[in-house]
Design an enzyme around this catalytic site. Structure first.
Site, short mmCIF file in Angstrom:
data_model
loop_
_atom_site.label_atom_id
_atom_site.label_comp_id
_atom_site.label_asym_id
_atom_site.label_seq_id
_atom_site.Cartn_x
_atom_site.Cartn_y
_atom_site.Cartn_z
N ASN A 77 0.80 -1.23 0.00
CA ASN A 77 0.00 0.00 0.00
C ASN A 77 0.83 1.27 0.00
O ASN A 77 0.32 2.35 0.32
CB ASN A 77 -0.95 0.00 1.20
CG ASN A 77 -1.82 -1.23 1.26
OD1 ASN A 77 -1.75 -2.00 2.21
ND2 ASN A 77 -2.62 -1.47 0.22
N LEU A 84 1.31 7.20 0.22
CA LEU A 84 0.62 6.18 0.98
C LEU A 84 -0.83 6.03 0.52
O LEU A 84 -1.51 7.01 0.26
CB LEU A 84 0.66 6.55 2.47
CG LEU A 84 0.08 5.57 3.47
CD1 LEU A 84 0.93 4.30 3.51
CD2 LEU A 84 0.05 6.22 4.85
N CYS A 85 -1.27 4.79 0.44
CA CYS A 85 -2.66 4.49 0.11
C CYS A 85 -3.33 3.94 1.37
O CYS A 85 -3.17 2.77 1.70
CB CYS A 85 -2.74 3.47 -1.03
SG CYS A 85 -4.43 3.03 -1.49
N ILE A 86 -4.04 4.81 2.08
CA ILE A 86 -4.73 4.41 3.30
C ILE A 86 -6.04 5.18 3.39
O ILE A 86 -6.08 6.39 3.14
CB ILE A 86 -3.85 4.65 4.55
CG1 ILE A 86 -4.52 4.10 5.80
CG2 ILE A 86 -3.49 6.11 4.71
CD1 ILE A 86 -3.62 4.11 7.03
#
Length: 213
Positions: A77, A84-86
């Site tokens: 992620n 960041l992929c959150i």
């Protein structure tokens, strides 16, 4: 202009340092924070000290901050450029099962969520396809060596890039080194951009007189 929300959060983190992350801020620009995140214990990332940068938008906390790792990362992620992929850092237009940014979020909980994500990737929403594929093979015990090996490389590199001072900080994190601020305390800005809380001597003398009575 720095929002009062951001200033309050920064002061709180200085007063109450965390054992899980360290922040440092340039006094000329409080909207950009340098952060070191400690790899969670009993995980592949244990022992790592990963550097990241947080940029707060002018409308914070009504818009989410952006977090970008500056340390090299190997994670499903995290994009190759460190972004960041959150879900909790997505804006209102995100479609992540309703788990989007909320102004009620605090930056310390965000950082703890990022640390938690290190050990609990979401391979169904990959930012790094190769890392996601490698993680799936590790998860389903098809290949138990490749993913851990790549992660351990980043752990070692993160330590090589950290100063001795940063490493020592996480060995001896001060807890509650300063009292919770009250009306008797005043903010004093230090040269490095951090704040300390100073007690008014006159107030202290008044308190002592009251005790004597």
């Amino acid at each position: 202009m720095v929002s009062s929300f951001l200033l309050a959060e920064y002061k709180n983190l200085i007063v109450n340092p965390s054992e899980h992350f360290k922040i440092s801020v340039n006094e000329d620009n409080l909207t950009e924070w340098d952060v070191i995140l400690k790899g969670p214990p009993d995980t592949l990332y244990e022992g790592g000290l990963f550097k990241a940068k947080i940029v707060f938008p002018p409308k914070y906390p009504y818009e989410p901050p952006r977090l970008t790792f500056t340390s090299e990362m190997w994670h499903p992620n995290i994009y190759s450029d460190g972004k960041l992929c959150i879900s909790i850092l997505h804006g209102d237009n995100a479609e992540e099962q309703g788990m989007t940014w909320s102004p009620a979020q605090k930056i310390d909980t965000v950082l703890l969520s990022v640390i938690s994500l290190l050990n609990e990737p979401n391979p169904d929403s990959p930012a790094n396809v190769d890392a996601a594929k490698s993680y799936r093979k590790y998860l389903y015990k098809e290949d138990l060596e490749s993913y851990p090996m790549e992660v351990k490389k980043t752990v070692k590199k993160s330590l090589d890039e950290c100063s001795a001072e940063d490493i020592e900080y996480f060995k001896n994190v001060p807890v509650n080194v300063l009292p919770v601020p009250s009306d008797d305390y005043e903010d004093e800005e230090m040269e490095d951009g951090t704040y300390i809380l100073t007690y008014d001597d006159e107030d202290e003398e008044e308190d002592e007189e009251m005790d004597d009575e």
